[in-house]
Design a protein around this motif. Sequence first.
Motif, PDB file in Angstrom:
ATOM      1  N   PHE A  30      70.012  29.316  17.580  1.00 44.95           N
ATOM      2  CA  PHE A  30      69.521  28.010  17.361  1.00 44.95           C
ATOM      3  C   PHE A  30      68.109  28.149  17.037  1.00 44.95           C
ATOM      4  O   PHE A  30      67.537  29.033  17.540  1.00 44.95           O
ATOM      5  CB  PHE A  30      69.909  27.324  18.537  1.00 44.95           C
ATOM      6  N   SER A  31      67.875  27.350  16.209  1.00 43.09           N
ATOM      7  CA  SER A  31      66.276  27.197  15.994  1.00 43.09           C
ATOM      8  C   SER A  31      66.110  25.583  15.799  1.00 43.09           C
ATOM      9  O   SER A  31      66.958  25.011  14.936  1.00 43.09           O
ATOM     10  CB  SER A  31      65.538  27.961  14.988  1.00 43.09           C
ATOM     11  N   ALA A 153      57.698  30.967  18.371  1.00 40.26           N
ATOM     12  CA  ALA A 153      57.051  30.738  19.556  1.00 40.26           C
ATOM     13  C   ALA A 153      57.141  29.242  20.066  1.00 40.26           C
ATOM     14  O   ALA A 153      57.326  29.047  21.303  1.00 40.26           O
ATOM     15  CB  ALA A 153      55.457  30.873  19.441  1.00 40.26           C
ATOM     16  N   LEU A 154      57.435  28.192  19.033  1.00 37.92           N
ATOM     17  CA  LEU A 154      57.547  27.120  19.354  1.00 37.92           C
ATOM     18  C   LEU A 154      59.080  26.886  20.036  1.00 37.92           C
ATOM     19  O   LEU A 154      59.297  25.991  20.846  1.00 37.92           O
ATOM     20  CB  LEU A 154      57.250  26.202  18.565  1.00 37.92           C
ATOM     21  N   ASP A 155      60.055  27.666  19.382  1.00 37.81           N
ATOM     22  CA  ASP A 155      61.346  27.638  19.934  1.00 37.81           C
ATOM     23  C   ASP A 155      61.253  28.302  21.502  1.00 37.81           C
ATOM     24  O   ASP A 155      62.166  27.685  22.326  1.00 37.81           O
ATOM     25  CB  ASP A 155      61.860  28.577  19.251  1.00 37.81           C
ATOM     26  N   ALA A 213      51.897  31.715  25.746  1.00 35.19           N
ATOM     27  CA  ALA A 213      51.226  30.491  26.108  1.00 35.19           C
ATOM     28  C   ALA A 213      51.920  29.435  26.172  1.00 35.19           C
ATOM     29  O   ALA A 213      51.974  28.516  26.846  1.00 35.19           O
ATOM     30  CB  ALA A 213      49.965  30.497  25.253  1.00 35.19           C
ATOM     31  N   TYR A 214      52.888  29.162  24.989  1.00 35.90           N
ATOM     32  CA  TYR A 214      53.565  27.989  24.597  1.00 35.90           C
ATOM     33  C   TYR A 214      54.644  27.725  25.530  1.00 35.90           C
ATOM     34  O   TYR A 214      54.757  26.686  26.445  1.00 35.90           O
ATOM     35  CB  TYR A 214      54.037  27.909  23.234  1.00 35.90           C
ATOM     36  N   PRO A 215      55.361  28.942  26.088  1.00 37.23           N
ATOM     37  CA  PRO A 215      56.486  28.435  27.250  1.00 37.23           C
ATOM     38  C   PRO A 215      55.767  28.450  28.549  1.00 37.23           C
ATOM     39  O   PRO A 215      56.051  27.543  29.301  1.00 37.23           O
ATOM     40  CB  PRO A 215      57.169  30.004  27.092  1.00 37.23           C
ATOM     41  N   ALA A 522      64.759  33.222  20.692  1.00 38.85           N
ATOM     42  CA  ALA A 522      64.627  32.001  21.853  1.00 38.85           C
ATOM     43  C   ALA A 522      66.092  31.422  21.783  1.00 38.85           C
ATOM     44  O   ALA A 522      66.849  31.844  21.229  1.00 38.85           O
ATOM     45  CB  ALA A 522      63.798  30.786  21.180  1.00 38.85           C
ATOM     46  N   TYR A 523      66.341  31.162  23.082  1.00 35.78           N
ATOM     47  CA  TYR A 523      67.793  30.570  23.630  1.00 35.78           C
ATOM     48  C   TYR A 523      68.584  31.569  23.809  1.00 35.78           C
ATOM     49  O   TYR A 523      69.611  31.288  24.273  1.00 35.78           O
ATOM     50  CB  TYR A 523      67.931  29.528  22.577  1.00 35.78           C
ATOM     51  N   SER A 524      68.473  32.945  23.358  1.00 36.92           N
ATOM     52  CA  SER A 524      69.597  33.824  23.476  1.00 36.92           C
ATOM     53  C   SER A 524      69.175  35.348  24.012  1.00 36.92           C
ATOM     54  O   SER A 524      69.597  35.595  24.831  1.00 36.92           O
ATOM     55  CB  SER A 524      70.079  34.129  21.999  1.00 36.92           C
TER      56      SER A 524
END
Lengths: 558, 558
Positions: A30-31, A153-155, A213-215, A522-524
């Motif tokens: 997913f993105s 990074a945003l994901d 930093a984002y997370p 991300a997510y995985s």
Amino acid sequence: MRATVELSVFEQHRELLERATQACRTRSSFSAFDGAEVSVADRDEAHRWFAAQVDNAFELDQPGQRTLQHDEVSPYTGQRLGISYPKASVEDLINAAEAAQTGWADRDLTERIGVCLEICHQLMRANAHLGVAAFHTTGQALGMALTGSGTNALDRGLEAIAMAHQSLARVPASATWVRAFGKTKTSLQKRYHIVPLGIAVVVACASFPAWNAYPALLANLATGNPVILKPHPTSVLQMALAVRICRTVLADAGLDPNLVTLAVDNTDQPIAQSLVTRPKVGIVDFTGSSEFGSWIEDHAGQARVYTETSGTNTVILDSVTEIDPVLRSLAGSLCLFSAQMCTTPQNIYIAADGVRTAHGVISADQVETALVQAVQAISTAPTRAAAIMGAIQSAKTIDNLAELTAEIRGRSRILLEPAPYQHPDYPQARTSGPLIAGVDIADQDLYGREHFGPVAFVIRCDDSTQALRLATAGCRTAGAITAFVYSTDEQYLNRAEREFATAGAALSINLTGAMPLNFSAAYSDYHVSGLNPAGNATLTDESFIAGRFRIAQTRRPA
Amino acid sequence: MRATVELSVFEQHRELLERATQACRTRSSFSAFDGAEVSVADRDEAHRWFAAQVDNAFELDQPGQRTLQHDEVSPYTGQRLGISYPKASVEDLINAAEAAQTGWADRDLTERIGVCLEICHQLMRANAHLGVAAFHTTGQALGMALTGSGTNALDRGLEAIAMAHQSLARVPASATWVRAFGKTKTSLQKRYHIVPLGIAVVVACASFPAWNAYPALLANLATGNPVILKPHPTSVLQMALAVRICRTVLADAGLDPNLVTLAVDNTDQPIAQSLVTRPKVGIVDFTGSSEFGSWIEDHAGQARVYTETSGTNTVILDSVTEIDPVLRSLAGSLCLFSAQMCTTPQNIYIAADGVRTAHGVISADQVETALVQAVQAISTAPTRAAAIMGAIQSAKTIDNLAELTAEIRGRSRILLEPAPYQHPDYPQARTSGPLIAGVDIADQDLYGREHFGPVAFVIRCDDSTQALRLATAGCRTAGAITAFVYSTDEQYLNRAEREFATAGAALSINLTGAMPLNFSAAYSDYHVSGLNPAGNATLTDESFIAGRFRIAQTRRPA
């Protein structure tokens, strides 16, 4: 009025949050940002925006005095950016964050999550500007700056919001509780309050600040904590822009923008030690050297500390069907962003007898030669090199590389000298292809620690069993985030899977092809296991969220 | 064969697990053990069982040499229990736990949870024996030993299993991941491994070991970690029996019983420091003094540390409709298990002007007198005192009480001298009613720290606003688990709710009646907030579980 506005923000992003939440559960691909390519026109506009920042004051309305940042030098142009940022005392930053905290923690969960989602959305809208800012501070190629430091990074940020939302939503706001004591029934009405830990300090690294930093920023905000974001003094611009975007979203929502502030310091007067040990700081997220990570863990006892530090990532070449695709993938990984990523492998184990293939055994010498050729196909071809390797963030990396090369020259085999390439667009760019050294298992003083930047060791060992033992021992002592094993022997792979899991390295098996080996989805993909010295901040498991807030309860007769 | 047996164990307890899980979510009233009263015949049999243990070797087939435990003395009989336990070196315990670990972590989640549920079940079947063991070591009245240390502690244990099961089940075992890179699709098969942190050491307290040890033990086992349970040297028997039950369940399931071992030490040769700092120890759960809790946090940096230590719990008497039920509840709480519970209030704030009631203001003097009378109605009535107060676990508590009384005599007002009561069945019982002292806000050196045992201060302050400020400041500096506010002013209650939540004390408002103030309900009441120095181990939120395991992943072409 405000609440209605924010609720509508949440509603606007609700479907996206649900999809992200679902992806965290299934861990399938997913993105949130697929198809959001940055156009050439947008890139050009972003480069013009950057040019206008140079030698100017960065517009950021927050505590602090505008101060020229001496430390920022573009790895591409070699020029000082000359940008001024508001520079505030630690005291002022703490006070501003504390004042902002109360109103934020009391907000409804949906409001807080809505604001976090809107921050993601606005960061994505500014992706071209953020990317060019990353390009001129981290040295990443623009493609990576827009994806690895941008969408990916945003994901990871959205993933953290989704995980925080789930965790917070599992705590009910209230309960009615009825129980008999003797012959009397006691009925209680209970309320459960989410209480943030306190001020959160996010210390970002120089070469890849957005990814961690984002997370951290979004997990902290979602769980009610105000954030002071301290970028590395040589790599401020991207984070300053991110902070400005956060502050605009917060102000537009009628909230105190001091929920997110920027802490600027200098390499000769660092403030991180003072900042992370302040009594009111309840959370520290740190990405950087293991030395300073350990210092924080030892000295910031008042805070919950999340770290991602360093390690010696490993490759084991046991046996393959075809060697070429494997070496191409390895070469790509050794070159990607000049190996300035925490997922890049450093230590490549091969048996002295060579590597078995479908076409017979390839000797260790042959493997080394072919690996060097595969690397040179990238590192000596300027256009490919520019797109894949980018530039070297810190001059210190070049110095260390020279020192290490000299050290190795005296005692081991240099398979490939680190050599700069000529960047087609930026003749002053600080670049370097990898140093590849051939060493023996006895040379643990060389390969037993991380050498930040483009360094790889080909370690000749007795056999793959020894390789596995040494590689996993290295995870335990020096830390490791990733490991890569190539083998056609399922028994060996099972053993490797078990042993790398225990040692806490994320293992990729027989991975070749278009996906860079380093890629962490991300997510995985769980990034950083917490099982070895490479850090304890897993993107994104429940332990990354659960410690950032606590629950206080009230009960009274119903 | 074994797997089938264990699966059926899980199936057998599945409905119970589902009900416990549901209760954790709704936080409404639930107990897995309602109606499981211990009959008089069972109690008698348990007393006979205890008599047979005295001066004998405790049957526990685990590493160690049978050694007479000098430190265990019944607070009721004053006699040394004279029981021998297997006493092993730290080295041997660590080695045994490590050998047991591998097989356990690899088990299917359902198998591990099934074993944990069966342990709960078997502990409940032994409730009468465990209760009498607690009676003769902790000094609890038998009623409390069978409920607070029995059913309620087991409910907290089941709660921990349910929370662990949920948390672990949210991590999928595998995923298929497909994504395009350029024109090529990459398809990966991913596996996610639950990896325990390492050996878990549970350090139990002397006066209420089961309540914290069961959740820690079961959370650790559920998340794959072997457990070394170290009871206080004066309070071994109940934990030794619990360990024997665990080991029997494990062996019956074909598992290595060394997944749970008992570590026995002596007051003059404690081993806790050596045990908790061993490199292979990944988790420490500690219940006890804040001094030793801080020592562990400072020195066991290799481990994730969960603590419940001490604090100064607070009562604020602002205004009430009727004063008598309030003082009866308070008196009950000051007497319950002679205030040897972490939830007992110590500091009672009243305004110097007195307490407003529906019938006019009651002066501070009158409140003090009435409170003392309400306490004496329990503490000087042997049968009630025996049932409510039980005995004093440690002779040191009596000594400290005498010292503190002498200190107060010289400078403040003693409202009630601590006096023993004559236990109707055990003339040698070590007992004491509460010391109640009247002090001023300036006497922070007295009331600003925890005095373990039956001690309460009535603190005269200017007004309830000052009381709230002092009480919450006390939470922050000395720690606090509970707080109790009595007020008819909703505005004041709102303020108190907000401020105690921030300070991290679980607040009970206007609570009177049959339920003891101290009562903390499994599945519903969060116990210990983690927001102040009283500890960070919340029974049971996600942060109590999330840190005990990590996730390691493997990916390979699908």
